[in-house]
Design a protein around this motif. Structure first.
Motif, mmCIF file in Angstrom:
data_model
loop_
_atom_site.group_PDB
_atom_site.id
_atom_site.type_symbol
_atom_site.label_atom_id
_atom_site.label_comp_id
_atom_site.label_asym_id
_atom_site.label_seq_id
_atom_site.Cartn_x
_atom_site.Cartn_y
_atom_site.Cartn_z
ATOM 1 N N PRO A 103 0.874 -1.283 0.007
ATOM 2 C CA PRO A 103 0.098 -0.024 0.163
ATOM 3 C C PRO A 103 0.788 1.232 0.005
ATOM 4 O O PRO A 103 0.451 2.193 -0.699
ATOM 5 C CB PRO A 103 -0.995 -0.251 1.238
ATOM 6 N N ALA A 104 2.215 1.235 0.495
ATOM 7 C CA ALA A 104 2.686 2.311 0.553
ATOM 8 C C ALA A 104 3.108 2.848 -0.940
ATOM 9 O O ALA A 104 3.800 3.897 -0.901
ATOM 10 C CB ALA A 104 4.063 2.180 1.586
ATOM 11 N N ASP A 105 3.328 1.876 -1.764
ATOM 12 C CA ASP A 105 3.569 2.314 -3.028
ATOM 13 C C ASP A 105 2.305 2.621 -4.082
ATOM 14 O O ASP A 105 2.567 2.927 -5.386
ATOM 15 C CB ASP A 105 4.311 0.811 -3.784
ATOM 16 N N TRP A 106 1.288 2.728 -3.526
ATOM 17 C CA TRP A 106 0.036 3.144 -4.212
ATOM 18 C C TRP A 106 -0.758 4.030 -3.522
ATOM 19 O O TRP A 106 -1.730 3.903 -2.837
ATOM 20 C CB TRP A 106 -0.578 1.694 -4.205
ATOM 21 N N PRO A 107 -0.354 5.223 -3.770
ATOM 22 C CA PRO A 107 -1.103 6.445 -3.061
ATOM 23 C C PRO A 107 -2.697 6.291 -3.746
ATOM 24 O O PRO A 107 -2.985 6.114 -4.912
ATOM 25 C CB PRO A 107 -0.460 7.649 -3.615
ATOM 26 N N ASN A 116 0.246 3.305 -9.097
ATOM 27 C CA ASN A 116 1.504 3.172 -8.769
ATOM 28 C C ASN A 116 2.433 3.500 -10.204
ATOM 29 O O ASN A 116 1.963 2.984 -11.334
ATOM 30 C CB ASN A 116 1.697 1.557 -8.480
ATOM 31 N N ASP A 117 3.466 4.547 -10.182
ATOM 32 C CA ASP A 117 4.027 4.898 -11.201
ATOM 33 C C ASP A 117 5.380 4.236 -11.849
ATOM 34 O O ASP A 117 5.630 4.472 -12.630
ATOM 35 C CB ASP A 117 4.676 6.299 -11.122
ATOM 36 N N ASN A 118 5.852 3.152 -10.740
ATOM 37 C CA ASN A 118 6.986 2.562 -11.241
ATOM 38 C C ASN A 118 6.608 1.111 -10.561
ATOM 39 O O ASN A 118 7.632 0.755 -9.566
ATOM 40 C CB ASN A 118 8.195 3.215 -10.474
ATOM 41 N N GLN A 178 11.811 0.111 -23.499
ATOM 42 C CA GLN A 178 11.144 0.033 -22.168
ATOM 43 C C GLN A 178 9.918 1.134 -22.142
ATOM 44 O O GLN A 178 10.351 1.999 -23.056
ATOM 45 C CB GLN A 178 12.232 0.614 -21.104
ATOM 46 N N ILE A 179 8.866 0.838 -21.681
ATOM 47 C CA ILE A 179 7.817 1.969 -21.467
ATOM 48 C C ILE A 179 7.711 2.429 -20.112
ATOM 49 O O ILE A 179 7.905 1.642 -19.463
ATOM 50 C CB ILE A 179 6.395 1.321 -22.051
ATOM 51 N N PHE A 180 6.905 3.491 -19.802
ATOM 52 C CA PHE A 180 6.843 4.063 -18.556
ATOM 53 C C PHE A 180 5.121 4.429 -18.570
ATOM 54 O O PHE A 180 4.483 4.826 -19.636
ATOM 55 C CB PHE A 180 7.700 5.512 -18.299
ATOM 56 N N GLY A 181 4.739 4.441 -17.438
ATOM 57 C CA GLY A 181 3.520 4.841 -17.064
ATOM 58 C C GLY A 181 2.903 4.393 -15.987
ATOM 59 O O GLY A 181 3.780 4.272 -14.826
ATOM 60 N N SER A 182 1.743 4.550 -15.643
ATOM 61 C CA SER A 182 1.105 4.289 -14.115
ATOM 62 C C SER A 182 0.259 3.139 -14.249
ATOM 63 O O SER A 182 -0.862 3.016 -15.162
ATOM 64 C CB SER A 182 0.450 5.535 -13.798
ATOM 65 N N PHE A 183 0.223 2.262 -13.333
ATOM 66 C CA PHE A 183 -1.076 1.310 -13.142
ATOM 67 C C PHE A 183 -2.010 1.847 -12.317
ATOM 68 O O PHE A 183 -1.859 2.606 -11.233
ATOM 69 C CB PHE A 183 -0.478 -0.058 -12.642
ATOM 70 N N TYR A 184 -3.317 1.694 -12.392
ATOM 71 C CA TYR A 184 -4.408 2.032 -11.521
ATOM 72 C C TYR A 184 -5.352 0.944 -11.187
ATOM 73 O O TYR A 184 -5.538 -0.070 -11.990
ATOM 74 C CB TYR A 184 -5.512 3.179 -12.352
ATOM 75 N N VAL A 185 -5.621 0.926 -9.904
ATOM 76 C CA VAL A 185 -6.598 -0.297 -9.575
ATOM 77 C C VAL A 185 -7.838 0.454 -8.886
ATOM 78 O O VAL A 185 -7.262 1.441 -8.223
ATOM 79 C CB VAL A 185 -5.967 -1.302 -8.687
ATOM 80 N N LYS A 186 -9.075 0.046 -9.039
ATOM 81 C CA LYS A 186 -10.125 0.437 -8.670
ATOM 82 C C LYS A 186 -10.805 -0.433 -7.529
ATOM 83 O O LYS A 186 -10.873 -1.614 -7.710
ATOM 84 C CB LYS A 186 -11.158 0.832 -9.862
ATOM 85 N N LEU A 187 -11.007 0.181 -6.575
ATOM 86 C CA LEU A 187 -11.699 -0.507 -5.203
ATOM 87 C C LEU A 187 -12.833 0.033 -5.011
ATOM 88 O O LEU A 187 -13.017 1.265 -5.229
ATOM 89 C CB LEU A 187 -10.728 -0.607 -3.930
ATOM 90 N N GLY A 190 -13.920 3.666 0.211
ATOM 91 C CA GLY A 190 -13.910 3.126 1.544
ATOM 92 C C GLY A 190 -13.017 1.899 1.873
ATOM 93 O O GLY A 190 -12.509 1.837 2.985
ATOM 94 N N GLN A 191 -12.738 1.048 0.907
ATOM 95 C CA GLN A 191 -12.074 -0.011 1.146
ATOM 96 C C GLN A 191 -10.590 0.241 1.011
ATOM 97 O O GLN A 191 -10.092 1.032 0.315
ATOM 98 C CB GLN A 191 -12.185 -1.192 0.200
ATOM 99 N N GLU A 192 -9.772 -0.111 1.950
ATOM 100 C CA GLU A 192 -8.144 -0.083 2.032
ATOM 101 C C GLU A 192 -7.677 -0.762 1.227
ATOM 102 O O GLU A 192 -8.133 -2.114 1.121
ATOM 103 C CB GLU A 192 -7.767 -0.249 3.370
ATOM 104 N N LEU A 193 -6.519 -0.440 0.512
ATOM 105 C CA LEU A 193 -5.606 -1.581 -0.460
ATOM 106 C C LEU A 193 -5.214 -2.607 0.324
ATOM 107 O O LEU A 193 -5.231 -3.705 -0.296
ATOM 108 C CB LEU A 193 -4.653 -0.709 -1.175
#
Length: 414
Positions: A103-107, A116-118, A178-187, A190-193
Motif C-alpha cells: 500500500p505504501a507504493d500505491w497512493p 503506482n508509477d513505477n 522500455q515503456i513508462f506509465g502508471s497502473f491504476y486499480v479501482k476498489l 472506503g476499502q483500504e488497499l
C-alpha cells in the motif's frame, strides 16, 4: 606410506559421490552449506534456490522443501555430464511469481482509485501479458497474450475490481523498448488497499533457462502467477529433461522453447495459462503424458523450422485457438500428435495449419475444431474429427451440424 595414502584415497572417493543440496525458504540460511543436517552453524539447508543451483556440480541434486517460493529457478550456462546431470527436484514445490501490493507504493488519488508509477520494468510485451490477482483470481481485463487484447479502459471508466495502465511517453528512452506509465486499480469507496488482497506478477518465469546448458534435469515442480512463461527456455540446450511439471495461470505460455533448444518432457500439466505449449524458432521438443486445460490464447502453438512431438495427451480447450502450426520460410515446422484427445469446451474454433506447417495425426480424436490446412500439410491415421458434445445449449448455433462440415476446409486453400 599406507597412512599417508589413505586420506588421499578417501578424499578422492568422496569427490566421486554426488552431493545433495537442500533448500528451505523458511528455515534455510544462505550462509549454510545446504546439507541436510544441522550439526553446527554452517550445516543445514540454504534459503534460496539460486544459492543451491550455483553450488551444484555434475551429478548433484538440489532438493526443494515442499513449499511456496517467491523466487525463480534460473539455469544460465550450467552443464552436467553424461549420466550425471545437474538435477532440481522440487518435491511438489511451487514457484510463485506474484507479490502482494504494498500500500505504501500505491497512493489513493481519488476515492477508491490507487496508482503506482513505477511497479516494475515494462515493455509492450510484458503489458500485453499483464494481470492482477484479486483474492487469488486472475484479472486480465479481457486481454491475453496470443489471444484477444481489447484496448485498456480509460481511468475514468474503471469499475471496482478493475485495473488499467496509462503510458507516459514523456518518460520514454530513445532507442529503448522500455515503456513508462502508471497502473491504476479501482476498489469500492472506503476499502483500504491492504484489505483488498491484490497481488501482481513481479517475476517473469518459474523456471528460466538461458545461455548454453547441457545435462539438466528438472522434476516435480510447479510454476504459477508469473507474467511470462511458467518454463521459459532460451539459448542452446541439449539433454535437458523435465519430469512431472506443472504450469498454472501464467501470463504467457505454460512452457515455451526458443532458439536452438532441445528437450524432452515426461509429464506436463498446463492449466489456465495464455498458451498451453508454445515452441518456436529452431527448437526440437518431445512431450509425453500431457494435460492442458482452461488456456486463453492458444492451446498448442508451434512455429519455426523444426520438429515437435506430443504423445499421450488430453487437451480440454477453452482457448481462442486450439492449435496453430506454421513454418518459417524456408523451413518446415512439423508436429506429430500421437494418441492425443482434443475437445472444445467452448464454442467450436479453428485449428489451423499454415504455410510451412506439417501436422501428422496418429490415433487422435479432435472434437469441436474446424481443422484448416491453409497452405500447410495434414496427414491422418486412425483419427476421428467430429463435433464436441453440446453442453447446456452453449453451442446452439452448432446444433444440427454434421461432422463432414468440420472437414470441408481440410484441403489447402488461399
Amino acid at each position: 606410506m599406507l597412512r599417508s595414502f589413505l586420506p588421499a584415497l578417501l578424499a578422492f572417493t568422496t569427490a566421486l559421490h554426488a552431493t545433495d543440496y537442500y533448500v528451505d525458504p523458511v528455515s534455510g540460511d544462505d550462509h549454510a552449506n545446504g546439507f541436510a543436517t544441522k550439526a553446527d552453524g554452517t550445516n543445514g539447508p540454504v534459503k534460496t534456490i539460486a544459492r543451491a543451483v550455483k553450488a551444484a556440480l555434475p551429478g548433484d541434486t538440489v532438493h526443494l522443501a515442499t513449499a511456496v517460493y517467491k523466487e525463480s529457478a534460473v539455469f544460465h550456462n550450467r552443464t552436467g555430464e553424461p549420466g550425471k546431470p545437474i538435477t532440481l527436484d522440487g518435491h511438489g514445490a511451487t514457484l510463485d511469481g506474484s507479490d502482494a501490493l504494498n500500500p505504501a507504493d500505491w497512493p489513493e488519488v481519488s476515492p477508491g482509485l490507487f496508482r503506482n508509477d513505477n511497479l516494475l520494468r515494462l515493455d509492450d510485451a510484458v503489458l500485453q501479458r499483464w494481470f492482477f490477482l484479486w483474492d487469488g483470481k486472475m484479472n486480465h481485463m479481457g486481454r491475453t497474450s496470443k489471444g484477444l487484447r481489447p484496448d485498456l479502459k480509460k481511468v475514468e471508466e474503471l469499475q471496482p475490481g478493475e485495473w488499467t495502465f496509462v503510458k507516459d511517453d514523456a518518460r520514454s528512452v530513445p532507442k529503448s523498448a522500455q515503456i513508462f506509465g502508471s497502473f491504476y486499480v479501482k476498489l469500492p469507496p472506503g476499502q483500504e488497499l491492504a484489505d483488498a488482497h491484490i497481488a501482481a506478477p513481479m517475476r517473469s518465469a518459474g523456471i528460466q533457462i538461458s545461455g548454453t546448458n547441457h545435462w539438466i534435469t528438472i522434476r516435480n515442480v510447479n510454476a504459477t502467477h508469473v507474467y511470462n512463461d511458467g518454463y521459459n527456455i532460451h539459448g542452446s540446450c541439449r539433454d535437458v529433461v523435465f519430469e512431472h511439471i506443472g504450469a498454472f495461470e501464467c501470463g504467457d505460455d505454460g512452457i515455451s522453447a526458443h532458439d536452438d533448444c532441445r528437450y524432452v518432457v515426461d509429464g506436463l500439466v498446463s492449466i489456465g495459462n495464455s498458451t498451453g505449449i508454445a515452441d518456436t524458432v529452431d527448437s526440437v521438443t518431445e512431450y509425453d503424458h500431457v494435460f492442458i486445460k482452461d488456456c486463453l490464447g492458444v492451446d498448442l502453438l508451434f512455429v519455426g523450422t523444426n520438429r515437435h512431438v506430443i504423445r499421450n495427451g488430453i487437451v480440454l480447450s477453452h482457448a481462442h485457438t486450439p492449435l496453430s502450426l506454421s513454418g518459417t520460410d524456408p523451413g518446415t515446422c512439423s508436429l506429430l500428435l500421437d494418441n492425443v484427445f482434443i475437445r472444445r469446451e467452448a464454442e467450436p474454433a479453428e485449428a489451423r495449419v499454415s504455410k510451412g506447417g506439417a501436422l501428422d495425426l496418429q490415433h487422435v480424436t479432435l472434437l469441436g475444431c474446424h481443422l484448416v490446412a491453409a497452405d500447410g500439410k495434414v496427414t491422418m491415421d486412425d483419427t476421428v474429427i467430429g463435433l464436441a458434445p453440446e453442453k447446456n445449449g452453449l453451442w446452439g448455433a452448432a446444433r444440427g451440424a454434421k461432422a463432414p462440415a468440420l472437414l470441408k476446409e481440410l484441403t489447402p486453400h488461399p
